[in-house]
Design an enzyme around this catalytic site. Structure first.
Site, PDB file in Angstrom:
ATOM      1  N   SER A   9      55.034  66.299  27.934  1.00 47.95           N
ATOM      2  CA  SER A   9      56.183  66.633  27.098  1.00 47.95           C
ATOM      3  C   SER A   9      56.885  65.359  26.629  1.00 47.95           C
ATOM      4  O   SER A   9      57.307  64.537  27.442  1.00 47.95           O
ATOM      5  CB  SER A   9      57.170  67.500  27.879  1.00 47.95           C
ATOM      6  N   HIS A  34      52.870  67.922  24.548  1.00 38.86           N
ATOM      7  CA  HIS A  34      53.687  69.137  24.611  1.00 38.86           C
ATOM      8  C   HIS A  34      54.919  68.889  23.750  1.00 38.86           C
ATOM      9  O   HIS A  34      55.719  67.994  24.007  1.00 38.86           O
ATOM     10  CB  HIS A  34      54.062  69.436  26.057  1.00 38.86           C
ATOM     11  N   ASP A  36      58.257  70.305  22.277  1.00 43.98           N
ATOM     12  CA  ASP A  36      59.306  71.295  22.519  1.00 43.98           C
ATOM     13  C   ASP A  36      60.219  71.448  21.309  1.00 43.98           C
ATOM     14  O   ASP A  36      60.981  70.533  20.978  1.00 43.98           O
ATOM     15  CB  ASP A  36      60.164  70.856  23.713  1.00 43.98           C
ATOM     16  N   MET A  38      63.381  73.221  19.659  1.00 43.51           N
ATOM     17  CA  MET A  38      64.605  73.963  20.013  1.00 43.51           C
ATOM     18  C   MET A  38      65.489  74.073  18.781  1.00 43.51           C
ATOM     19  O   MET A  38      65.613  73.120  18.021  1.00 43.51           O
ATOM     20  CB  MET A  38      65.359  73.219  21.120  1.00 43.51           C
ATOM     21  N   HIS A  67      55.618  74.308  21.781  1.00 41.83           N
ATOM     22  CA  HIS A  67      56.401  75.283  22.553  1.00 41.83           C
ATOM     23  C   HIS A  67      57.659  75.603  21.757  1.00 41.83           C
ATOM     24  O   HIS A  67      58.587  74.801  21.697  1.00 41.83           O
ATOM     25  CB  HIS A  67      56.733  74.658  23.917  1.00 41.83           C
ATOM     26  N   MET A  69      60.997  77.136  21.322  1.00 40.81           N
ATOM     27  CA  MET A  69      62.162  77.744  21.960  1.00 40.81           C
ATOM     28  C   MET A  69      63.148  78.045  20.840  1.00 40.81           C
ATOM     29  O   MET A  69      64.182  77.380  20.690  1.00 40.81           O
ATOM     30  CB  MET A  69      62.753  76.790  23.014  1.00 40.81           C
ATOM     31  N   MET A 138      57.824  79.548  32.458  1.00 41.28           N
ATOM     32  CA  MET A 138      58.849  78.496  32.562  1.00 41.28           C
ATOM     33  C   MET A 138      59.267  78.366  34.024  1.00 41.28           C
ATOM     34  O   MET A 138      59.643  79.355  34.656  1.00 41.28           O
ATOM     35  CB  MET A 138      60.076  78.850  31.714  1.00 41.28           C
ATOM     36  N   ASP A 176      55.842  74.883  33.045  1.00 41.02           N
ATOM     37  CA  ASP A 176      56.637  73.910  32.303  1.00 41.02           C
ATOM     38  C   ASP A 176      58.006  73.782  32.949  1.00 41.02           C
ATOM     39  O   ASP A 176      58.779  74.739  32.965  1.00 41.02           O
ATOM     40  CB  ASP A 176      56.751  74.416  30.855  1.00 41.02           C
TER      41      ASP A 176
END
Ligand code: DX5
Ligand code: ZN
Length: 215
Positions: A9, A34, A36, A38, A67, A69, A138, A176
């Protein structure tokens, strides 16, 4: 169980040098970046979008593990498919119809993952095990890197692996949040095989040694 893979990540890496950080991931034999995403709504934090992912592709040979979110993942999947994502994971708690979203992601030639927050029961993802390529459990509350592993999540991993075995599906189970050498051991025993780590890999003196210690 499928083979163990590591996904690094970049959330807590040096974001001002993201190209170099992404390069480091493949140089150290780590399989995935990875990434992320958001949106300030599904979680309070805001990170980076598809255009920045696209700009990283020339710097790394690692695959892009996205990923999401975000509250409305359906709006993002075409953008991330075009930005080079190998796999796109969205949350079962987001505003979407998971089964059709998996189909839409597959239609774009990308693998599909379904993620579940710590407070959501394992059963919430059972209907998608047959269709999805990966389930993401998660092991911290989504939003920030550097949090402590929630030990109770090993039971959830076990339930999902047992259901996948029952269905005869050799699915990837990703974890994760708070993963390091010690917690990697626990989640692998429970049935996880794709291990995300941010802080642990980027703070390590030698990323390759750190990644190998998790395998
Ligand atoms: C949290 C993110 C994680 C996070 C993991 O919302 O989804 O990917 O970056 O970071 P560490 O390994 O530091 O817990
Ligand atoms: Zn993540």
């Amino acid at each position: 169980m499928p083979s163990v893979k590591i996904s690094a990540s970049v959330l807590n890496s040096n974001l001002a040098e993201l190209g170099k950080e992404a390069a480091k991931i493949s140089e150290n034999g780590v399989e995935y970046v990875h990434y992320d995403v958001m949106d300030g709504e599904f979680v309070e934090n805001i990170t980076y979008g598809s255009s920045i992912q696209k700009s990283l592709l020339p710097y790394t040979s690692a695959k892009m593990d996205t990923h999401l979110m975000v509250m409305h993942p359906g709006r993002q999947i075409k953008l991330f498919a075009d930005a080079g994502s190998d796999i796109i994971t969205f949350h079962v708690e987001s505003d979407c119809e998971p089964s059709s979203l998996i189909d839409e992601i597959h239609a774009l030639g990308v693998k599909a993952g379904v993620a579940v927050k710590p407070g959501t029961p394992a059963e919430a993802v059972f209907p998608y095990i047959e269709k999805a390529d990966m389930i993401l459990v998660m092991t911290v509350e989504p939003g920030y890197g550097g949090q402590g592993f929630i030990h109770a999540m090993t039971d959830k991993i076990r339930l999902i692996r047992a259901e996948a075995d029952r269905l005869g599906k050799d699915i990837d189970i990703q974890v994760d949040g708070g993963i390091n050498t010690e917690t990697a051991k626990l989640v692998k025993e429970a049935g996880a095989n794709v291990l995300v780590a941010g802080t642990f890999l980027f703070k390590a003196e030698n990323m390759k040694t750190a990644a190998d210690s998790m395998r």
